[in-house]
Design a protein around this motif. Sequence first.
Motif, PDB file in Angstrom:
ATOM      1  N   TYR A   1       0.385   3.471   2.679  1.00 22.49           N
ATOM      2  CA  TYR A   1       1.213   2.426   2.104  1.00 22.49           C
ATOM      3  C   TYR A   1       0.308   1.327   1.558  1.00 22.49           C
ATOM      4  O   TYR A   1      -0.769   1.059   2.098  1.00 22.49           O
ATOM      5  N   MET A   2       0.748   0.681   0.492  1.00 21.88           N
ATOM      6  CA  MET A   2      -0.042  -0.388  -0.110  1.00 21.88           C
ATOM      7  C   MET A   2       0.840  -1.622  -0.311  1.00 21.88           C
ATOM      8  O   MET A   2       1.887  -1.545  -0.966  1.00 21.88           O
TER       9      MET A   2
ATOM     10  N   ASN B   1      -6.003   7.745  -5.991  1.00 19.50           N
ATOM     11  CA  ASN B   1      -4.823   7.343  -5.222  1.00 19.50           C
ATOM     12  C   ASN B   1      -3.766   6.788  -6.160  1.00 19.50           C
ATOM     13  O   ASN B   1      -4.075   5.958  -7.040  1.00 19.50           O
ATOM     14  N   LEU B   2      -2.516   7.210  -5.964  1.00 24.48           N
ATOM     15  CA  LEU B   2      -1.412   6.714  -6.782  1.00 24.48           C
ATOM     16  C   LEU B   2      -0.291   6.262  -5.855  1.00 24.48           C
ATOM     17  O   LEU B   2       0.214   7.057  -5.051  1.00 24.48           O
ATOM     18  N   TYR B   3       0.093   4.994  -5.961  1.00 20.81           N
ATOM     19  CA  TYR B   3       1.215   4.424  -5.223  1.00 20.81           C
ATOM     20  C   TYR B   3       2.303   4.061  -6.232  1.00 20.81           C
ATOM     21  O   TYR B   3       2.007   3.549  -7.318  1.00 20.81           O
ATOM     22  N   ARG B   4       3.567   4.286  -5.855  1.00 20.39           N
ATOM     23  CA  ARG B   4       4.628   4.022  -6.814  1.00 20.39           C
ATOM     24  C   ARG B   4       5.830   3.404  -6.101  1.00 20.39           C
ATOM     25  O   ARG B   4       6.183   3.798  -4.981  1.00 20.39           O
ATOM     26  N   GLY B   5       6.450   2.408  -6.743  1.00 20.32           N
ATOM     27  CA  GLY B   5       7.641   1.782  -6.189  1.00 20.32           C
ATOM     28  C   GLY B   5       8.413   1.037  -7.256  1.00 20.32           C
ATOM     29  O   GLY B   5       7.877   0.704  -8.318  1.00 20.32           O
ATOM     30  N   ARG B   6       9.678   0.762  -6.988  1.00 18.82           N
ATOM     31  CA  ARG B   6      10.538   0.056  -7.945  1.00 18.82           C
ATOM     32  C   ARG B   6      10.940  -1.298  -7.384  1.00 18.82           C
ATOM     33  O   ARG B   6      11.027  -1.498  -6.167  1.00 18.82           O
ATOM     34  N   HIS B   7      11.211  -2.212  -8.340  1.00 21.72           N
ATOM     35  CA  HIS B   7      11.624  -3.554  -7.940  1.00 21.72           C
ATOM     36  C   HIS B   7      12.577  -4.104  -8.993  1.00 21.72           C
ATOM     37  O   HIS B   7      12.379  -3.924 -10.197  1.00 21.72           O
TER      38      HIS B   7
ATOM     39  N   ILE C   1       4.516  -0.122  -0.777  1.00 23.50           N
ATOM     40  CA  ILE C   1       4.984   1.050  -1.499  1.00 23.50           C
ATOM     41  C   ILE C   1       4.140   2.254  -1.118  1.00 23.50           C
ATOM     42  O   ILE C   1       2.963   2.140  -0.784  1.00 23.50           O
ATOM     43  N   ILE C   2       4.768   3.417  -1.171  1.00 24.37           N
ATOM     44  CA  ILE C   2       4.184   4.622  -0.615  1.00 24.37           C
ATOM     45  C   ILE C   2       3.186   5.254  -1.573  1.00 24.37           C
ATOM     46  O   ILE C   2       3.324   5.151  -2.796  1.00 24.37           O
ATOM     47  N   ARG C   3       2.163   5.895  -0.981  1.00 23.09           N
ATOM     48  CA  ARG C   3       1.214   6.654  -1.781  1.00 23.09           C
ATOM     49  C   ARG C   3       1.798   8.026  -2.056  1.00 23.09           C
ATOM     50  O   ARG C   3       2.110   8.782  -1.143  1.00 23.09           O
ATOM     51  N   GLU C   4       1.908   8.369  -3.347  1.00 19.99           N
ATOM     52  CA  GLU C   4       2.471   9.651  -3.745  1.00 19.99           C
ATOM     53  C   GLU C   4       1.400  10.702  -4.009  1.00 19.99           C
ATOM     54  O   GLU C   4       1.670  11.907  -3.916  1.00 19.99           O
ATOM     55  N   GLN C   5       0.192  10.258  -4.392  1.00 21.86           N
ATOM     56  CA  GLN C   5      -0.866  11.224  -4.681  1.00 21.86           C
ATOM     57  C   GLN C   5      -2.178  10.726  -4.087  1.00 21.86           C
ATOM     58  O   GLN C   5      -2.467   9.536  -4.095  1.00 21.86           O
ATOM     59  N   TRP C   6      -2.957  11.695  -3.554  1.00 25.13           N
ATOM     60  CA  TRP C   6      -4.328  11.425  -3.123  1.00 25.13           C
ATOM     61  C   TRP C   6      -5.112  12.715  -3.212  1.00 25.13           C
ATOM     62  O   TRP C   6      -4.655  13.763  -2.732  1.00 25.13           O
ATOM     63  N   PHE C   7      -6.262  12.683  -3.875  1.00 24.48           N
ATOM     64  CA  PHE C   7      -7.119  13.861  -3.896  1.00 24.48           C
ATOM     65  C   PHE C   7      -8.516  13.440  -4.339  1.00 24.48           C
ATOM     66  O   PHE C   7      -8.681  12.534  -5.147  1.00 24.48           O
ATOM     67  N   PRO C   8      -9.538  14.116  -3.752  1.00 24.26           N
ATOM     68  CA  PRO C   8     -10.898  13.895  -4.237  1.00 24.26           C
ATOM     69  C   PRO C   8     -11.027  14.423  -5.656  1.00 24.26           C
ATOM     70  O   PRO C   8     -10.423  15.443  -6.016  1.00 24.26           O
TER      71      PRO C   8
ATOM     72  N   PHE D   1       6.667   0.389 -10.768  1.00 29.37           N
ATOM     73  CA  PHE D   1       5.276  -0.017 -10.760  1.00 29.37           C
ATOM     74  C   PHE D   1       4.411   1.091 -10.170  1.00 29.37           C
ATOM     75  O   PHE D   1       4.784   1.748  -9.188  1.00 29.37           O
ATOM     76  N   THR D   2       3.258   1.276 -10.788  1.00 27.31           N
ATOM     77  CA  THR D   2       2.304   2.284 -10.333  1.00 27.31           C
ATOM     78  C   THR D   2       0.963   1.603 -10.074  1.00 27.31           C
ATOM     79  O   THR D   2       0.419   0.935 -10.959  1.00 27.31           O
ATOM     80  N   ILE D   3       0.458   1.760  -8.844  1.00 23.44           N
ATOM     81  CA  ILE D   3      -0.874   1.269  -8.505  1.00 23.44           C
ATOM     82  C   ILE D   3      -1.810   2.466  -8.532  1.00 23.44           C
ATOM     83  O   ILE D   3      -1.587   3.461  -7.838  1.00 23.44           O
ATOM     84  N   ILE D   4      -2.856   2.372  -9.347  1.00 22.10           N
ATOM     85  CA  ILE D   4      -3.892   3.403  -9.386  1.00 22.10           C
ATOM     86  C   ILE D   4      -5.138   2.831  -8.729  1.00 22.10           C
ATOM     87  O   ILE D   4      -5.607   1.752  -9.103  1.00 22.10           O
ATOM     88  N   MET D   5      -5.672   3.552  -7.729  1.00 27.46           N
ATOM     89  CA  MET D   5      -6.892   3.114  -7.055  1.00 27.46           C
ATOM     90  C   MET D   5      -7.869   4.275  -6.962  1.00 27.46           C
ATOM     91  O   MET D   5      -7.468   5.416  -6.685  1.00 27.46           O
ATOM     92  N   TYR D   6      -9.131   3.969  -7.188  1.00 33.76           N
ATOM     93  CA  TYR D   6     -10.207   4.933  -7.002  1.00 33.76           C
ATOM     94  C   TYR D   6     -11.017   4.469  -5.800  1.00 33.76           C
ATOM     95  O   TYR D   6     -11.491   3.323  -5.769  1.00 33.76           O
ATOM     96  N   THR D   7     -11.143   5.347  -4.808  1.00 27.03           N
ATOM     97  CA  THR D   7     -11.726   4.947  -3.539  1.00 27.03           C
ATOM     98  C   THR D   7     -12.908   5.843  -3.176  1.00 27.03           C
ATOM     99  O   THR D   7     -13.164   6.872  -3.814  1.00 27.03           O
ATOM    100  N   LYS D   8     -13.597   5.424  -2.143  1.00 28.40           N
ATOM    101  CA  LYS D   8     -14.751   6.174  -1.646  1.00 28.40           C
ATOM    102  C   LYS D   8     -14.266   7.238  -0.673  1.00 28.40           C
ATOM    103  O   LYS D   8     -13.733   6.930   0.397  1.00 28.40           O
ATOM    104  N   THR D   9     -14.434   8.517  -1.036  1.00 25.04           N
ATOM    105  CA  THR D   9     -13.879   9.620  -0.263  1.00 25.04           C
ATOM    106  C   THR D   9     -14.398   9.632   1.162  1.00 25.04           C
ATOM    107  O   THR D   9     -13.651   9.916   2.108  1.00 25.04           O
ATOM    108  N   SER D  10     -15.671   9.306   1.362  1.00 26.42           N
ATOM    109  CA  SER D  10     -16.278   9.401   2.678  1.00 26.42           C
ATOM    110  C   SER D  10     -15.874   8.280   3.622  1.00 26.42           C
ATOM    111  O   SER D  10     -16.200   8.318   4.806  1.00 26.42           O
TER     112      SER D  10
END
Length: 885
Positions: free
Chosen positions: A58-59, A89-95, A71-78, A40-49
């Motif tokens: 973790y999410m 933001n990208l979180y990824r985990g298996r179940h 599950i752990i966040r693997e990617q984060w960048f503005p 599973f991949t959670i994609i989130m777009y957040t407010k940088t500030s």
Amino acid sequence: MRKVLLSLFFSISFVGLTFATHQRAAEIMYKHIEGLTFEFTIIMYTKTSSPADDTRTYMPIYWGDGTADEIIREQWFPIPPDIDDISYNLYRGRHTYPAPGYYLISVEDPNRNGGVINIPNSINVPIYVESEIVINPFLGVNNSVQLLSPPIDKGCAGKPFIHNPAAYDIDGDSLSYHLVVCKGAAGYDIPGYNYPNFHDTTKIFKIDNNTGDIIWDYPIIQGEYNVAFVVTEWRHGIKIGSVRRDMQIEIVACDHEPPEIHSIDDTCVIAGDFLEFDVTAIDPDGLNVELTAFGGPFEHFQDSAYIFPDPATGGDTVVTTFKWPTSCFNVRLEPYTAVFKARDDGSPVNLVNYKTVFIKVNAPAPENLQTEALGNGINLSWKKSICENAIGYKIYRRSGESGWTPGYCENGVPAYTGFKLIQKIDDINTTEFRDENFNIGLVHGINYCYRLTAYFIDEAESMASNESCAYLKRDVPIITHVSNDSTNLTAGNVLVIWSKPIELDTIQYPGPYIYLLYRSNNLQWTSPELIAEFNSLNDTIYLDTDVNLNTHQGPYSYRVDLESLTVGYIGASQRASSVFIQLSPTDEEIRLEWFPVVPWNNERFIIYRKGPSENDYDSLDVTNLQFYRDLNLENEQEYCYYIKTIGHYSLAGLIDPIINFSQLACDEPIDNRPPCRPLLAIDTTYCAEVENVLKMIIPIDTCDRYDTCDCDAERYDVYYKPTSDGEFEFIGSADYLFNDTVYFTHNNMPFVVGCYYVTAVDDMGNVSEISNIVCVEVCPDYELPNVFTPNNDSYNDYLVPIGTIDNSTLANPNVESVDMTIFNRWGKIMYTTRDPLILWDGKNQKNNQDCASGVYFYTCDVHVITLDGIQTFNLKGSITIYRGN
């Protein structure tokens, strides 16, 4: 991945509630790994500030099977350029799931960014997204849809806004789209949420169910809006998964128009061909425009598409060429969607437009289909499909040549061609098939034509092969007539005619020859008997005048065998039956049915009728069905019928048309059709009167919808039982009114409990189905007041249940008795009774002295008559006596 106790899941989600105000958009996607394991991949777009933006490592995720994890966040960048205050933001985990089934995966994170116009107090509202997964071994493994276009977009006030999520399903499932309300805490719809067009609902805000285009024709107020939609996957018409996206739209002030895109709307291609077409983007304001593309064709793991140039830039008009070197690995049941995006370089926002092109990739047809008749079957052979990923073939057959030429995009073999699927071969390496008509043999005299397709794991079919036809050698008799003798229909004799064999191998089967004619007294060919022999091949007509023949009782079946007196049995014709009419009389109508079993094709039937006082038969109607309703007849008058059938074999050289006649059949219409089923309702507002008012009607639309009942009732009969386990008994009748409600009052009963149904009865005594059964035991609750005034002013002088009329009639007559005890504050009994009316006058029952004003207490067991017998409930409370000054 960290385990989360489910009981703590929501509390963990809200850690940092006071500052984690950063969520703009989110979605959950998944892919199958093996067995019951998914990633599973959670994609989130957040407010940088936001202070929480780079600390949410973790999410929490709820798997839908009663467990949860972080599950752990693997990617984060503005997202550059870092001027829009947006981070990826990208979180990824298996179940691994415990078993096949339906699971709802969800994520909730506090909170959204502040100031979202269509979400009240958005800074205190969590973001919530979910995805559905159906693990069904019969449907195969599933990967969720992938949304290739980011869930953040911008538009201009007063200008059309369009967004496309660029959904791609790697499994080739069918996709549909629909808007939903954004969800917040615990997955509930956000209170007060509005779609973005709430400022002016005359303006359009919608999503195209097929393309996924989100269209807002006229944004008014500048600011940020959040919207949500669900993309649902369908496989063979069954829902197999979905993804909910919560996205953000920012509307700003600007005065330029979005670009325009021009291209084809849809197309198709044969796998192995090179598909190429141009796409043009034009900016109406003369701004520079960039043209890009994404979607399924570009994501394919093998033989993917591309555009050139990529991107297309260079002015206010740009052109790119879509190029796709297709192969069999691109074949699938559902069309691909290629999404083209044009973006201008306007300020302060780059406006965009989208264009979706549907592309169907069809497999090439199997080649060189050939047919050869041998014995009582036909052998088929063909060249193996060039598509190694096909899993088998489908074989279609029809009688006679079709003359069908498939359209360029027309794959498979459509039903309108007259072909029917006769065999599915689950081996792509098989290139031969013998058709013996499911082991009962093909029919002599039929020109059998075949088509062939290759099919794939998702049931996609290739283009149809060439058409190839063959017919069995005419080396046996071909029966053509089993008919009531048209020269004397009243006699009931059966005329049998057959065509002689003209391709008989006289070397293998030397003469002399004889025909043997067999007859069975039914359609099932049980206990056939030899009824005639013929010594000449030219002797092909027989009139069956057996005195025991009775064509009025049922059909007869015949078969002609051919034998050589030298070598023995050669072969036989197919069996053929006479045409037998079955008549079913009913009210002002006679229904005709006939089901002859014959080897030729009967195409139409002519119905002849002779009515009352008529001397001759006349043609009534022509049909291609084997069923006919003769309507608007006069009851108890005789009508007689016969059928003329017209058919043919598809092979040239045989008699055409083939005409046969049924027996003569007569009957009289009779009113044996019952009234239609009535509907029953009961008015339960007459409890005090101890009566139930029944309301019954036969809805007029049931008379039009069904042909098994009428609306010609004479009366309704009413049936009643007092308990659920009792027996219904007749209690009375009410006159029927056409298309109007009839009332029936059931009174003179001790209580208002019981079940009812009604039937409708016509003047012939025909009785309808029983109506719906309605049971009643609904009367006002048995309740006591908390004060009364026994001061002899004739008003409220007695303690009686609430709703009692004139101190004599209970509001709920179903109370059979009570056990009432009233006592003072020291526990001394003042009054007892079993009378449901109670009727306490405020006196001490033992000495008949007035009880002092004040509070008294009671306990009361109430015995109520119900459908299940007498049930008891207890009341406890206090009563205040107030006598005044």
